[in-house]
Design a protein around this motif. Structure first.
Motif, PDB file in Angstrom:
ATOM      1  N   SER A 131      17.382  69.710  -3.860  1.00  0.00           N
ATOM      2  CA  SER A 131      16.501  69.146  -4.879  1.00  0.00           C
ATOM      3  C   SER A 131      15.510  70.204  -5.397  1.00  0.00           C
ATOM      4  O   SER A 131      15.002  71.027  -4.635  1.00  0.00           O
ATOM      5  N   GLN A 132      15.226  70.134  -6.683  1.00  0.00           N
ATOM      6  CA  GLN A 132      14.265  71.043  -7.298  1.00  0.00           C
ATOM      7  C   GLN A 132      12.866  70.422  -7.381  1.00  0.00           C
ATOM      8  O   GLN A 132      11.951  71.028  -7.952  1.00  0.00           O
ATOM      9  N   GLU A 133      12.714  69.219  -6.845  1.00  0.00           N
ATOM     10  CA  GLU A 133      11.404  68.573  -6.845  1.00  0.00           C
ATOM     11  C   GLU A 133      10.405  69.403  -6.033  1.00  0.00           C
ATOM     12  O   GLU A 133      10.773  70.053  -5.052  1.00  0.00           O
ATOM     13  N   SER A 134       9.141  69.354  -6.418  1.00  0.00           N
ATOM     14  CA  SER A 134       8.128  70.224  -5.807  1.00  0.00           C
ATOM     15  C   SER A 134       7.511  69.666  -4.533  1.00  0.00           C
ATOM     16  O   SER A 134       6.878  70.407  -3.778  1.00  0.00           O
ATOM     17  N   THR A 135       7.680  68.367  -4.279  1.00  0.00           N
ATOM     18  CA  THR A 135       7.068  67.759  -3.099  1.00  0.00           C
ATOM     19  C   THR A 135       8.133  67.208  -2.155  1.00  0.00           C
ATOM     20  O   THR A 135       9.269  66.924  -2.577  1.00  0.00           O
ATOM     21  N   VAL A 136       7.752  67.048  -0.882  1.00  0.00           N
ATOM     22  CA  VAL A 136       8.655  66.455   0.098  1.00  0.00           C
ATOM     23  C   VAL A 136       9.052  65.051  -0.343  1.00  0.00           C
ATOM     24  O   VAL A 136      10.230  64.656  -0.273  1.00  0.00           O
ATOM     25  N   GLU A 137       8.055  64.295  -0.816  1.00  0.00           N
ATOM     26  CA  GLU A 137       8.329  62.925  -1.251  1.00  0.00           C
ATOM     27  C   GLU A 137       9.329  62.891  -2.396  1.00  0.00           C
ATOM     28  O   GLU A 137      10.234  62.053  -2.430  1.00  0.00           O
ATOM     29  N   GLY A 138       9.163  63.830  -3.335  1.00  0.00           N
ATOM     30  CA  GLY A 138      10.071  63.891  -4.476  1.00  0.00           C
ATOM     31  C   GLY A 138      11.486  64.262  -4.067  1.00  0.00           C
ATOM     32  O   GLY A 138      12.462  63.691  -4.569  1.00  0.00           O
ATOM     33  N   ARG A 139      11.605  65.226  -3.155  1.00  0.00           N
ATOM     34  CA  ARG A 139      12.935  65.644  -2.693  1.00  0.00           C
ATOM     35  C   ARG A 139      13.627  64.511  -1.938  1.00  0.00           C
ATOM     36  O   ARG A 139      14.831  64.291  -2.099  1.00  0.00           O
ATOM     37  N   GLU A 140      12.854  63.809  -1.111  1.00  0.00           N
ATOM     38  CA  GLU A 140      13.440  62.700  -0.352  1.00  0.00           C
ATOM     39  C   GLU A 140      13.845  61.556  -1.279  1.00  0.00           C
ATOM     40  O   GLU A 140      14.911  60.952  -1.098  1.00  0.00           O
ATOM     41  N   ALA A 141      13.004  61.266  -2.274  1.00  0.00           N
ATOM     42  CA  ALA A 141      13.322  60.187  -3.217  1.00  0.00           C
ATOM     43  C   ALA A 141      14.597  60.502  -3.995  1.00  0.00           C
ATOM     44  O   ALA A 141      15.446  59.633  -4.218  1.00  0.00           O
ATOM     45  N   GLU A 142      14.750  61.762  -4.392  1.00  0.00           N
ATOM     46  CA  GLU A 142      15.966  62.157  -5.111  1.00  0.00           C
ATOM     47  C   GLU A 142      17.189  62.039  -4.215  1.00  0.00           C
ATOM     48  O   GLU A 142      18.244  61.557  -4.645  1.00  0.00           O
ATOM     49  N   ALA A 143      17.054  62.458  -2.949  1.00  0.00           N
ATOM     50  CA  ALA A 143      18.172  62.365  -2.008  1.00  0.00           C
ATOM     51  C   ALA A 143      18.545  60.909  -1.750  1.00  0.00           C
ATOM     52  O   ALA A 143      19.734  60.561  -1.695  1.00  0.00           O
TER      53      ALA A 143
END
Length: 265
Positions: free
Chosen positions: A211-223
């Motif tokens: 994921s290219q999201e900048s936050t842990v929360e963003g990466r987890e949400a995308e996954a």
């Protein structure tokens, strides 16, 4: 578990049907449970389900790390500390990978192994005093995910600390989510089971790490969304889904999905 000198061991052929995501065990350190099908030596005819446990898969020599849908040959023996008849120990050093079963002709060869091993229901598995099998639900009613513990328990952390000290290895990632299906069997019985399939956990990890999201929360949400798309949008609409299920040693009536079988419709 290297028991090469044990006389009870016999060399057998096994189709690897699924592997569960590794867990931390205070007794066996890091372990994986493998479910497979015992094959006839001469013609590869499927004979019975087997469970290979414990096995420290990530510590195996590279050439012995059997992929899913491979046929292996190995020395195994009945696990006399496990009442479940399908449970076997394996001599890690004896593993030989024979060949990989491909997906040609809409999974034709994989189906030839799996379809003869089908059960009608969880109840039939229990009635036949089995602890692992494959079932085809009448309907898959709902996909779900839920948050779990983000950290290993204190006991598990202590085991990992010992492993890191004596046997340097890549730390096992704790997946803080569970995925699962609510489904109805042919007899009308409804179940809500979580999935422990390594393949699905790896899907989550890969999607999170890419994921290219900048936050842990963003990466987890995308996954989480990528996993949902695969398990709900794709599998429930385009695939002919069946569940490889297994029970828990200390809770024989409690089953979970340990593998997904998903040829295209």
């Amino acid at each position: 578990m290297k028991n090469g000198g044990t006389k009870k061991m016999e060399r057998k052929k096994i189709l690897i049907a699924t592997k569960t995501y590794p867990s931390i065990s205070t007794k066996y350190k890091e372990t994986v449970c493998t479910a497979g099908i015992l094959l006839n030596d001469d013609d590869d005819k499927p004979l019975s389900w087997v469970r290979i446990y414990p096995i420290r898969f990530r510590d195996l020599d590279f050439d012995k790390r059997y992929p899913r849908w491979s046929i292996i040959s190995a020395n195994i023996e009945k696990n006399d500390k496990d009442y479940r008849e399908e449970s076997y120990r394996i001599d890690d050093s004896s593993i030989k990978i024979i060949r990989k079963i491909d997906t040609k002709r809409k999974w034709e060869e994989r189906k030839s192994f799996m379809h003869p091993m089908m059960f009608r229901s969880i109840q039939e598995i229990k009635e036949k005093k089995k602890s692992v099998g494959i079932i085809k639900p009448r309907t898959v009613d709902k996909y779900f995910s839920k948050i779990t513990s983000r950290e290993w328990s204190d006991k598990q952390k202590a085991v990992q600390a010992q492993m890191d000290f004596f046997e340097p290895t890549v730390e096992l990632d704790k997946i803080p989510y569970q995925f699962g299906y609510q489904f109805t069997e042919e007899d009308g019985t409804s179940h809500r089971y979580t999935i422990s399939d390594w393949e699905i956990m790896q899907l989550y990890r890969k999607c999170r790490d890419r994921s290219q999201e900048s936050t842990v929360e963003g990466r987890e949400a995308e996954a989480l969304e990528k996993v949902r798309q695969k398990l709900e949008d794709v599998f429930l609409n385009k695939n002919d889904l069946s569940f490889i299920v297994g029970n828990l040693k200390n809770h024989s009536n409690t089953f979970m999905i340990i593998g997904l079988f998903y040829p295209l419709k």
